[in-house]
Design an enzyme around this catalytic site. Structure first.
Site, PDB file in Angstrom:
ATOM      1  N   LYS A  72       0.856  -1.190   0.000  1.00  0.00           N
ATOM      2  CA  LYS A  72       0.000   0.000   0.000  1.00  0.00           C
ATOM      3  C   LYS A  72       0.883   1.228   0.000  1.00  0.00           C
ATOM      4  O   LYS A  72       1.842   1.297   0.782  1.00  0.00           O
ATOM      5  CB  LYS A  72      -0.845  -0.026   1.292  1.00  0.00           C
ATOM      6  CG  LYS A  72      -1.789   1.129   1.446  1.00  0.00           C
ATOM      7  CD  LYS A  72      -3.136   0.846   0.814  1.00  0.00           C
ATOM      8  CE  LYS A  72      -4.016   2.053   0.669  1.00  0.00           C
ATOM      9  NZ  LYS A  72      -3.689   2.913  -0.477  1.00  0.00           N
ATOM     10  N   LYS A 108       5.265   1.900  -3.012  1.00  0.00           N
ATOM     11  CA  LYS A 108       5.273   3.325  -3.400  1.00  0.00           C
ATOM     12  C   LYS A 108       5.548   3.420  -4.889  1.00  0.00           C
ATOM     13  O   LYS A 108       6.265   2.582  -5.449  1.00  0.00           O
ATOM     14  CB  LYS A 108       6.367   4.088  -2.627  1.00  0.00           C
ATOM     15  CG  LYS A 108       6.133   5.585  -2.592  1.00  0.00           C
ATOM     16  CD  LYS A 108       5.125   5.950  -1.508  1.00  0.00           C
ATOM     17  CE  LYS A 108       4.844   7.431  -1.475  1.00  0.00           C
ATOM     18  NZ  LYS A 108       4.059   7.790  -0.283  1.00  0.00           N
TER      19      LYS A 108
HETATM   20  P1  NAD Z   1       1.284  18.193  -2.277  1.00  0.00           P
HETATM   21  O1  NAD Z   1       1.813  18.030  -3.636  1.00  0.00           O
HETATM   22  O2  NAD Z   1      -0.186  18.362  -2.098  1.00  0.00           O
HETATM   23  O3  NAD Z   1       2.011  19.414  -1.534  1.00  0.00           O
HETATM   24  C1  NAD Z   1       3.394  19.540  -1.441  1.00  0.00           C
HETATM   25  C2  NAD Z   1       3.691  20.913  -0.869  1.00  0.00           C
HETATM   26  O4  NAD Z   1       5.093  21.034  -0.630  1.00  0.00           O
HETATM   27  C3  NAD Z   1       3.300  22.058  -1.802  1.00  0.00           C
HETATM   28  O5  NAD Z   1       2.757  23.107  -1.037  1.00  0.00           O
HETATM   29  C4  NAD Z   1       4.632  22.478  -2.407  1.00  0.00           C
HETATM   30  O6  NAD Z   1       4.646  23.820  -2.836  1.00  0.00           O
HETATM   31  C5  NAD Z   1       5.553  22.245  -1.225  1.00  0.00           C
HETATM   32  N1  NAD Z   1       6.958  22.091  -1.583  1.00  0.00           N
HETATM   33  C6  NAD Z   1       7.498  21.268  -2.510  1.00  0.00           C
HETATM   34  N2  NAD Z   1       8.827  21.433  -2.562  1.00  0.00           N
HETATM   35  C7  NAD Z   1       9.133  22.374  -1.639  1.00  0.00           C
HETATM   36  C8  NAD Z   1      10.318  22.981  -1.232  1.00  0.00           C
HETATM   37  N3  NAD Z   1      11.494  22.654  -1.784  1.00  0.00           N
HETATM   38  N4  NAD Z   1      10.260  23.908  -0.263  1.00  0.00           N
HETATM   39  C9  NAD Z   1       9.080  24.255   0.308  1.00  0.00           C
HETATM   40  N5  NAD Z   1       7.917  23.712  -0.041  1.00  0.00           N
HETATM   41  C10 NAD Z   1       7.940  22.786  -1.009  1.00  0.00           C
HETATM   42  O7  NAD Z   1       1.810  16.910  -1.455  1.00  0.00           O
HETATM   43  P2  NAD Z   1       1.249  16.313  -0.097  1.00  0.00           P
HETATM   44  O8  NAD Z   1       0.342  15.181  -0.441  1.00  0.00           O
HETATM   45  O9  NAD Z   1       0.793  17.404   0.768  1.00  0.00           O
HETATM   46  O10 NAD Z   1       2.577  15.645   0.502  1.00  0.00           O
HETATM   47  C11 NAD Z   1       3.502  16.374   1.304  1.00  0.00           C
HETATM   48  C12 NAD Z   1       4.348  15.400   2.110  1.00  0.00           C
HETATM   49  O11 NAD Z   1       3.472  14.580   2.910  1.00  0.00           O
HETATM   50  C13 NAD Z   1       5.164  14.402   1.283  1.00  0.00           C
HETATM   51  O12 NAD Z   1       6.361  14.107   1.977  1.00  0.00           O
HETATM   52  C14 NAD Z   1       4.284  13.154   1.241  1.00  0.00           C
HETATM   53  O13 NAD Z   1       5.015  11.966   0.992  1.00  0.00           O
HETATM   54  C15 NAD Z   1       3.744  13.207   2.661  1.00  0.00           C
HETATM   55  N6  NAD Z   1       2.534  12.425   2.863  1.00  0.00           N
HETATM   56  C16 NAD Z   1       1.422  12.663   2.115  1.00  0.00           C
HETATM   57  C17 NAD Z   1       0.272  11.923   2.366  1.00  0.00           C
HETATM   58  C18 NAD Z   1      -1.022  12.194   1.641  1.00  0.00           C
HETATM   59  O14 NAD Z   1      -2.042  11.613   2.040  1.00  0.00           O
HETATM   60  N7  NAD Z   1      -1.056  13.052   0.660  1.00  0.00           N
HETATM   61  C19 NAD Z   1       0.278  10.896   3.340  1.00  0.00           C
HETATM   62  C20 NAD Z   1       1.448  10.698   4.091  1.00  0.00           C
HETATM   63  C21 NAD Z   1       2.564  11.471   3.842  1.00  0.00           C
END
Ligand code: NAD
Length: 427
Positions: A72, A108
């Site tokens: 997953k 992943k």
């Molecule tokens: P997203 O694409 O919705 O948002 C990513 C955010 O990070 C955006 O606001 C972007 O502008 C910002 N960003 C990217 N590079 C950056 C940088 N160099 N400096 C500052 N800001 C930066 O992605 P998301 O789903 O919110 O995921 C964010 C993190 O959370 C990731 O590490 C992802 O693996 C983790 N995560 C996400 C989920 C989920 O359900 N979406 C679950 C667990 C973990």
């Protein structure tokens, strides 16, 4: 940054697993089974671009370990995706699912692309092409993807549709994070940020902090960061800075997060929001605050800036935002680091709820989803926090130990470990 600091996320993930196997006194064979993904697939995805040319994109999927159930994990669309990053993220999914007691292994996916450069039609063709290429490896009881950075319910809808037409039936349980109209779960979009805030509230209770008297800084204002920022704002914390890839905003009096969400819908980013000053990433991470929520990408807190972090709680909403060296430095400085595999586990937990609802064909209310999520997150937090205080170990080390002992037990009873095989042969 220390000359020897490890920044490769896959090396970091393997190191954390190895330490936990040693801390638990388990046989080396447990590490041997966990150090590599069981399967790693690379595909080439040809897409006809709007100008009539054909471009080939590289896509990966890492199937790390399925001892506890189908693999997953999300699919990331990003120009910096590497095989090592995808493998690391799949290891963390195995550990996270096990820690939360979910019937899942870890996987992943990633596609090397910049979605900002693609038209909606090109993005749809790429999403469908990825799932077509990976379809033989996926299914509700094999491998169940979800959204990650730069993928969202719309991307999941295209993928669901493509897979369903390949197998000839609506396969709602194939992936999670779908739109509500296609079998998505209420509460899934908010689940990761909501789970992060549940862990922060638990931490604040244990540390006798009143959230209404705290300040919060959030790096990343996407799916996870924006929800975490809004829920911290709703809980009375003053959110003083938020950041996106193209710029950040700081206001020591507190930002109006609901207004910023509207601004982002209108402008595509928080950069340029007028009611605050611009701030750089480096400045943002080291601001004077109580709670820091990294919610963007890996390796944001390293030995280079860990000495300057001023927060009392760092809640890792992103995967892998802190290097092991930075974790050590912050722990020595008395900062409570809530590790990613706990702080962002709300996403996979509600993904699990979505999958269960799809398999049953019976759907829950948002209140039911949120209350089950909060209960599971609180329980997992307290379990890890109590062991951390009793044993004097880092939250991260304890969380890995809990997860790996469960995984080792599953691998043992399945007969994957040598002792179990020899017992079987003798009987
Ligand atoms: P997203 O694409 O919705 O948002 C990513 C955010 O990070 C955006 O606001 C972007 O502008 C910002 N960003 C990217 N590079 C950056 C940088 N160099 N400096 C500052 N800001 C930066 O992605 P998301 O789903 O919110 O995921 C964010 C993190 O959370 C990731 O590490 C992802 O693996 C983790 N995560 C996400 C989920 C989920 O359900 N979406 C679950 C667990 C973990």
């Amino acid at each position: 940054m220390a000359a020897t600091e490890v920044l490769d996320p896959y090396e970091i993930a393997k190191g954390l697993v190895k330490d936990a196997v040693e801390n638990l006194g388990l046989d080396d064979s447990v590490y041997e089974l966990l150090k590599n993904p069981q399967k790693f697939v690379e595909v080439s995805i040809p897409v006809e671009m709007d100008d009539g040319s054909v471009q080939s994109f590289i896509g990966y999927r890492s199937f790390h370990n399925n001892a506890l159930g189908p693999t997953k994990g999300g699919i990331r669309f990003h120009p910096d995706v590497t095989p090592e990053e995808v493998k690391a993220l799949s290891v963390w999914m195995t550990i996270k699912s096990s820690l939360l007691g979910l019937p899942y292994g870890g996987g992943k996916g990633g596609v090397l692309c910049n979605p900002a450069d693609l038209s909606p039609r090109e993005l749809e063709a790429l999403s469908r092409g990825y799932i077509r290429a990976m379809a033989p490896h996926m299914g509700p009881y094999k491998d169940v993807p979800a959204p990650d950075v730069n993928t969202n319910p719309q991307v999941m809808a295209w993928m669901f549709d493509e897979y369903s037409s390949i197998v000839g039936e609506n396969t709602f349980g194939l992936l999670t994070g779908k739109p509500l109209i296609l079998g998505g779960s209420k509460g899934r979009v908010e689940a990761t940020g909501r789970g992060t805030v549940v862990t922060i509230k638990q931490a604040a209770n244990h540390l006798d902090m009143n959230l209404a008297e705290t300040t919060t800084v959030v790096q990343g204002f996407g799916n996870v960061g924006s929800v975490a920022a809004r829920l911290m704002h709703d809980a009375g914390s003053k959110v003083i800075a938020v950041m996106e890839v193209d710029g950040g905003v700081y206001n020591p009096e507190g930002l109006d997060i609901p207004k910023m969400l509207e601004y982002k819908v209108e402008h595509g980013s928080v950069a340029g929001y007028p009611d605050g000053e611009p701030i750089s990433n480096d400045e943002l991470l080291t601001l004077e605050c109580d709670i820091l929520i990294p919610a963007a990408l890996e390796n944001q807190i390293t030995s280079r800036n860990a000495h300057d972090i001023k927060a009392k709680i760092v809640a890792e909403a992103a995967n892998g935002p802190t290097t092991p060296e930075a974790d050590r430095i912050m722990t020595e400085r008395g900062i409570l680091v809530i590790p990613d595999i706990l702080a962002n586990a709300g996403g996979v937990t509600v993904s699990y709820f979505e999958w269960v609802q799809n398999l049953y064909g019976y759907y829950w209310t948002e209140e039911e989803v949120n209350s089950k999520l909060e209960q599971m997150m609180r329980q997992a937090f307290d379990w890890v926090y109590n062991m951390h205080t009793e044993r004097g170990m880092k939250m991260r080390d304890v969380a890995y130990m809990v997860a790996i002992s469960r995984l080792a037990e599953a691998m043992k009873v399945r007969g994957w470990l040598p002792a179990q095989r020899s017992t079987y042969r003798r009987s």
